[in-house]
Design a protein around this motif. Structure first.
Motif, short mmCIF file in Angstrom:
data_model
loop_
_atom_site.label_atom_id
_atom_site.label_comp_id
_atom_site.label_asym_id
_atom_site.label_seq_id
_atom_site.Cartn_x
_atom_site.Cartn_y
_atom_site.Cartn_z
N ARG A 148 0.17 -6.10 15.50
CA ARG A 148 -0.77 -6.84 14.66
C ARG A 148 -1.12 -6.05 13.39
N ILE A 149 -0.12 -5.36 12.83
CA ILE A 149 -0.32 -4.55 11.63
C ILE A 149 0.68 -4.95 10.56
N THR A 150 0.20 -5.05 9.33
CA THR A 150 1.06 -5.26 8.18
C THR A 150 0.88 -4.07 7.24
N ASN A 151 1.98 -3.44 6.88
CA ASN A 151 1.95 -2.30 5.96
C ASN A 151 2.59 -2.72 4.64
N ALA A 152 2.05 -2.18 3.55
CA ALA A 152 2.62 -2.45 2.23
C ALA A 152 2.76 -1.13 1.48
N GLU A 153 3.78 -1.08 0.65
CA GLU A 153 4.02 0.07 -0.21
C GLU A 153 4.25 -0.46 -1.61
N ALA A 154 3.47 0.03 -2.57
CA ALA A 154 3.60 -0.37 -3.97
C ALA A 154 4.19 0.80 -4.74
N ARG A 155 5.38 0.62 -5.30
CA ARG A 155 6.08 1.68 -6.02
C ARG A 155 6.07 1.38 -7.51
N LEU A 156 5.51 2.33 -8.28
CA LEU A 156 5.46 2.20 -9.73
C LEU A 156 6.71 2.79 -10.35
N VAL A 160 3.42 6.10 -5.66
CA VAL A 160 3.49 5.14 -4.56
C VAL A 160 2.10 4.96 -3.98
N GLY A 161 1.72 3.71 -3.75
CA GLY A 161 0.46 3.39 -3.10
C GLY A 161 0.74 2.76 -1.74
N HIS A 162 -0.13 3.04 -0.80
CA HIS A 162 0.05 2.51 0.56
C HIS A 162 -1.18 1.70 0.96
N GLY A 163 -0.95 0.66 1.73
CA GLY A 163 -2.05 -0.15 2.24
C GLY A 163 -1.64 -0.82 3.53
N SER A 164 -2.63 -1.18 4.33
CA SER A 164 -2.32 -1.87 5.58
C SER A 164 -3.41 -2.88 5.90
N ALA A 165 -3.05 -3.80 6.76
CA ALA A 165 -3.99 -4.81 7.26
C ALA A 165 -3.80 -4.91 8.76
N HIS A 166 -4.90 -5.01 9.46
CA HIS A 166 -4.87 -5.09 10.92
C HIS A 166 -5.47 -6.43 11.33
N ALA A 176 -2.82 -5.80 -1.57
CA ALA A 176 -3.99 -5.48 -2.40
C ALA A 176 -4.43 -4.04 -2.17
N ARG A 177 -4.42 -3.61 -0.94
CA ARG A 177 -4.82 -2.23 -0.64
C ARG A 177 -3.80 -1.22 -1.17
N ALA A 178 -2.53 -1.57 -1.11
CA ALA A 178 -1.50 -0.69 -1.67
C ALA A 178 -1.65 -0.58 -3.18
N LEU A 179 -1.93 -1.69 -3.84
CA LEU A 179 -2.13 -1.66 -5.30
C LEU A 179 -3.38 -0.88 -5.67
N SER A 180 -4.44 -1.03 -4.88
CA SER A 180 -5.66 -0.27 -5.12
C SER A 180 -5.39 1.23 -4.98
N ASN A 181 -4.66 1.60 -3.93
CA ASN A 181 -4.30 3.00 -3.73
C ASN A 181 -3.42 3.50 -4.87
N LEU A 182 -2.48 2.67 -5.32
CA LEU A 182 -1.63 3.05 -6.45
C LEU A 182 -2.47 3.25 -7.71
#
Length: 91
Positions: free
Chosen positions: A20-28, A37-43, A61-67
């Motif tokens: 039940r986890i989704t991970n995202a990676e935003a690469r500039l 690189v920004g990382h984010g996840s949703a549970h 959204a969380r990956a972009l915020s981290n980026l």
């Protein structure tokens, strides 16, 4: 004449249904040596409906915020290298 530069961001999303986890990676991608690189996840809570799009949106959204924070940190570091003074940039 104005100089125009183009940067792009790729977002990679991995969903792990069993956990039940989704991970995202935003690469500039820029035209210079900046590669951030920004990382984010949703549970997903066990009682929540299974809607993949919601997890994708939150994780991205969380990956972009981290980026964004990584980019501000990189800019502050660059300024400090040039000025030799500590700098604090606000988000």
């Amino acid at each position: 004449m104005a100089a125009t530069r183009r940067w792009s961001v790729d977002i990679f999303i991995d969903e792990h249904e069993d956990e039940r986890i989704t991970n995202a990676e935003a690469r500039l991608h820029t035209n210079d040596k900046t590669h951030l690189v920004g990382h984010g996840s949703a549970h997903r809570h066990p009682e929540d409906a299974e809607v993949a799009e919601i997890g994708d949106e939150l994780a991205a959204a969380r990956a972009l915020s981290n980026l964004s924070h990584e980019l501000i940190h990189a800019a502050a570091s660059d300024i400090e290298q040039i000025t030799k003074k500590h700098v604090h940039l606000k988000s």
